[in-house]
Write a protein that holds these residues in place. Sequence first.
Motif, PDB file in Angstrom:
ATOM      1  N   PHE A  76      -0.941   7.495  -8.048  1.00  0.00           N
ATOM      2  CA  PHE A  76      -0.252   6.579  -6.670  1.00  0.00           C
ATOM      3  C   PHE A  76       0.512   4.392  -7.869  1.00  0.00           C
ATOM      4  N   ILE A  77       1.662   5.029  -7.809  1.00  0.00           N
ATOM      5  CA  ILE A  77       2.152   4.143  -8.704  1.00  0.00           C
ATOM      6  C   ILE A  77       2.564   2.532  -8.099  1.00  0.00           C
ATOM      7  N   GLY A  78       1.577   1.376  -7.705  1.00  0.00           N
ATOM      8  CA  GLY A  78       2.461  -0.105  -7.127  1.00  0.00           C
ATOM      9  C   GLY A  78       1.942   0.792  -5.285  1.00  0.00           C
ATOM     10  N   PHE A  79       0.785   1.421  -4.991  1.00  0.00           N
ATOM     11  CA  PHE A  79       0.743   0.914  -3.691  1.00  0.00           C
ATOM     12  C   PHE A  79      -0.823   0.599  -3.547  1.00  0.00           C
ATOM     13  N   ARG A  80      -1.136   0.067  -2.187  1.00  0.00           N
ATOM     14  CA  ARG A  80      -3.010  -0.199  -1.899  1.00  0.00           C
ATOM     15  C   ARG A  80      -3.526   1.001  -1.343  1.00  0.00           C
ATOM     16  N   GLU A  81      -5.165   0.926  -1.655  1.00  0.00           N
ATOM     17  CA  GLU A  81      -5.877   0.964  -0.956  1.00  0.00           C
ATOM     18  C   GLU A  81      -5.653   2.259   0.460  1.00  0.00           C
ATOM     19  N   ARG A  82      -5.284   0.742   1.167  1.00  0.00           N
ATOM     20  CA  ARG A  82      -5.005   1.584   2.365  1.00  0.00           C
ATOM     21  C   ARG A  82      -3.713   2.450   3.085  1.00  0.00           C
ATOM     22  N   ASP A  83      -2.588   2.670   1.848  1.00  0.00           N
ATOM     23  CA  ASP A  83      -1.618   2.845   2.020  1.00  0.00           C
ATOM     24  C   ASP A  83      -1.737   4.592   1.565  1.00  0.00           C
ATOM     25  N   LEU A  84      -3.537   4.941   1.504  1.00  0.00           N
ATOM     26  CA  LEU A  84      -4.089   6.426   1.341  1.00  0.00           C
ATOM     27  C   LEU A  84      -3.679   7.305   2.569  1.00  0.00           C
ATOM     28  N   LYS A  85      -3.969   5.801   3.511  1.00  0.00           N
ATOM     29  CA  LYS A  85      -4.343   6.318   5.050  1.00  0.00           C
ATOM     30  C   LYS A  85      -2.793   6.750   5.890  1.00  0.00           C
ATOM     31  N   THR A  86      -1.493   6.397   5.083  1.00  0.00           N
ATOM     32  CA  THR A  86      -0.541   5.691   6.046  1.00  0.00           C
ATOM     33  C   THR A  86      -0.019   8.611   6.021  1.00  0.00           C
ATOM     34  N   HIS A  87       0.221   8.619   7.056  1.00  0.00           N
ATOM     35  CA  HIS A  87       1.522   9.529   7.109  1.00  0.00           C
ATOM     36  C   HIS A  87      -0.109  10.358   7.092  1.00  0.00           C
ATOM     37  N   VAL A 114      -1.957   2.608  -9.052  1.00  0.00           N
ATOM     38  CA  VAL A 114      -2.379   1.884 -10.296  1.00  0.00           C
ATOM     39  C   VAL A 114      -1.081   1.197 -10.577  1.00  0.00           C
ATOM     40  N   ALA A 115      -1.551   0.390 -10.905  1.00  0.00           N
ATOM     41  CA  ALA A 115      -0.268  -0.585 -11.003  1.00  0.00           C
ATOM     42  C   ALA A 115       1.113  -0.400 -11.493  1.00  0.00           C
ATOM     43  N   GLY A 116       2.008  -1.382 -11.202  1.00  0.00           N
ATOM     44  CA  GLY A 116       3.610  -1.035 -11.619  1.00  0.00           C
ATOM     45  C   GLY A 116       3.982  -0.427 -10.582  1.00  0.00           C
ATOM     46  N   GLY A 117       5.474   0.294  -9.901  1.00  0.00           N
ATOM     47  CA  GLY A 117       6.973   0.547  -9.113  1.00  0.00           C
ATOM     48  C   GLY A 117       7.292  -0.733  -9.338  1.00  0.00           C
ATOM     49  N   HIS A 118       8.668  -0.561  -8.231  1.00  0.00           N
ATOM     50  CA  HIS A 118       9.606  -1.471  -8.477  1.00  0.00           C
ATOM     51  C   HIS A 118       9.576  -2.145  -6.877  1.00  0.00           C
ATOM     52  N   THR A 119      11.164  -2.848  -7.032  1.00  0.00           N
ATOM     53  CA  THR A 119      11.346  -3.741  -5.205  1.00  0.00           C
ATOM     54  C   THR A 119      12.693  -2.862  -4.117  1.00  0.00           C
ATOM     55  N   HIS A 120      12.458  -3.471  -3.353  1.00  0.00           N
ATOM     56  CA  HIS A 120      13.596  -2.362  -2.754  1.00  0.00           C
ATOM     57  C   HIS A 120      14.761  -2.554  -3.498  1.00  0.00           C
ATOM     58  N   ALA A 121      15.183  -3.428  -4.081  1.00  0.00           N
ATOM     59  CA  ALA A 121      16.340  -3.266  -4.550  1.00  0.00           C
ATOM     60  C   ALA A 121      16.610  -2.920  -6.560  1.00  0.00           C
TER      61      ALA A 121
END
Length: 668
Positions: free
Chosen positions: A86-97, A111-118
């Motif tokens: 799970f790249i660039g997300f937070r712990e609480r995002d695991l509970k989503t959906h 883990v750290a990483g990910g991109h922006t909306h752009a």
Amino acid sequence: MAVLLGVDTGGTYTDAVLIRDETEILASAKSLTTREDLAIGVGNAVRAVLDSSGVAPEQIVLASLSTTLATNALVEGQGGRVALIFIGFRERDLKTHGLADALNGDPCLIVAGGHTHAGSEAAALDETALMAFLETHKEDVSGFAIASQFATRNPAHEVRAAVLVAQITGKPVSSSHQLSAKLNGPKRAMTAVLNARLIGMINRLIGRAEETLKDLGITAPMMVVRGDGALISAGQARERPIETILSGPAASIVGARWLTGADLALVSDIGGTTTDVAVLRDGRPKIDPAGARVGPYRTMVEAVAMRTTGLGGDSEVHFIADGLQGGVRLGPRRVLPVSLVAVDAPDVVHGALDAQLRSSTPGEHDARFVRAVPGQSDEGIGAREAEVLARIGEGVQPLGAVLRTRMEHGALKKLVDRGLVQVAGVTPSDAAHVLRRVMEWDASAARKALQLFGRRRTGSGNVLSTSADDVAQIIVDRLTHQTVLALLETAFAEETDDYGLEPEVLAQHVLMQRGLGGHHGLVRLNTGLEVPVVGLGASAACYYPAVGERLGTEMTLPQFAGVANAIGAVVGRITMRQSGTVTAPNDGIFRVHLADGPQDFADVDTALATLEEALTARAQSDAQAAGAADIQLHVARDVRTAGVEAREVFVEATVTVEVSGRPRVAEG
């Protein structure tokens, strides 16, 4: 003569059908689904249909498979152990959906990483942490799922993570951007997790099915039905098994249309494990814009808009002791009918049932049996699970003889979830045998099992019933009621009016239910369905006439209702869709988000043309890989603008390319 072979592997039966020139059904056949190796059931059904038709194997120019395997696995909580990156997300995002629930204890690395909306990099990918995680779990999972923040705008980190997974573990990889082009990272992660979980079982099914057909002399290419009713190649289904969820139900909708020509109807398909309800409008099944939902899981897979309920002919019957009269509830888990398991082990089953009937007091495990599924790997199970599995051995055992402590109930559940063990118990199929609506298996064993079930005591202290026929009718009436609810929920979900209540609440509302019975008091209530219902499934004729009567609507049961899935499997088209986005991160810059990363252009027309060209190439490539011929192309653009200071300003655009064609058949 061009002969097409359609095969459907359901929870209880595997069906096969031969169709000549897409217009005439030559023959159909059924065989029991063999859970330990689904290809055995496929082979038995295909042999039977070849024998009954007189068609030679070399006359078959196309074979196509629809399957409820993925759907049933998700409904029943089965599948391989996987790991999520799970790249660039937070712990609480695991509970989503419900993502944390879907993982159900499987390992996850945030883990750290990910991109922006752009599409620009938000943070560097922490490859050190990722490689350490892969080394830790490379031996204890069957595959990996990868989801990176805004990967649909720039998949670079998912691509890099997939490379590392392949290098370090050699295990299958499911990357979220390859499964959906839509935003919503946690939902894409859910889709990737479920895809990874299904890869092993779908790969085994397709591989064995291809071997079986080849052994029978059928060399025609094999297709697989996707969840939207379209066809894909066997290789594509192996890579993206998540797309086969609702495969069987989607095929049934295509089959229902082919069999009846219905333009507007509800289609209800009852199988062994689930009941699937969908709407036909203008002769076409509606695609769920929110993504396919199966059981508790909402995915981002394009599939027929269908409500799947854990209700079928083999649903487990639960006793309800509450209230003076008590009652029953069905599903969502499937069990083997007692009448079926008695065919395989008559001495064990009848011996145990007779002994239980002689006992003066009901037992907790009366009329319940268990057997191991042969040929399955028990690698990674715990000591308690291994002990229970060893006690079961190779044959059928009474459940009470296997479980010795309360702690072992949990161990048994884990074995069932892993697909290592099957439980047998009372089901609607047993009730149908007692009522003589079906006489395919051991009706005597079914009668004994229902006698035992009826001895349980309700809240009043009385037994449910001393008559096996009464218990059978109670079970069938409950199936009727739950089927009615499933149809009403689907209808209410399609209504455009806002009633202020959820479809489930509306379907069960006291006024709705009283109206179905034609309540006439000071208030007159008459409710029901305004559209006909097409009933499908091997057991539809047993149960669905009462459903149509309860809903006050026409119930159509076509001649080949029992093999509609197999028919739909082979009369569909290959359809490939690709979607992409153009955004405007800065004034005068139009960014095209492509599979290999974003590209910027100075004018919107060039950006849209570039995206359309790339999507068309990918869709055509996928269609050709699936074996499509006579390809047709359709392009849709959704351009969103905003009025700023008396001028229209570009905001974002989505381009969708759809390529379709009939499967290319083998040379006769």
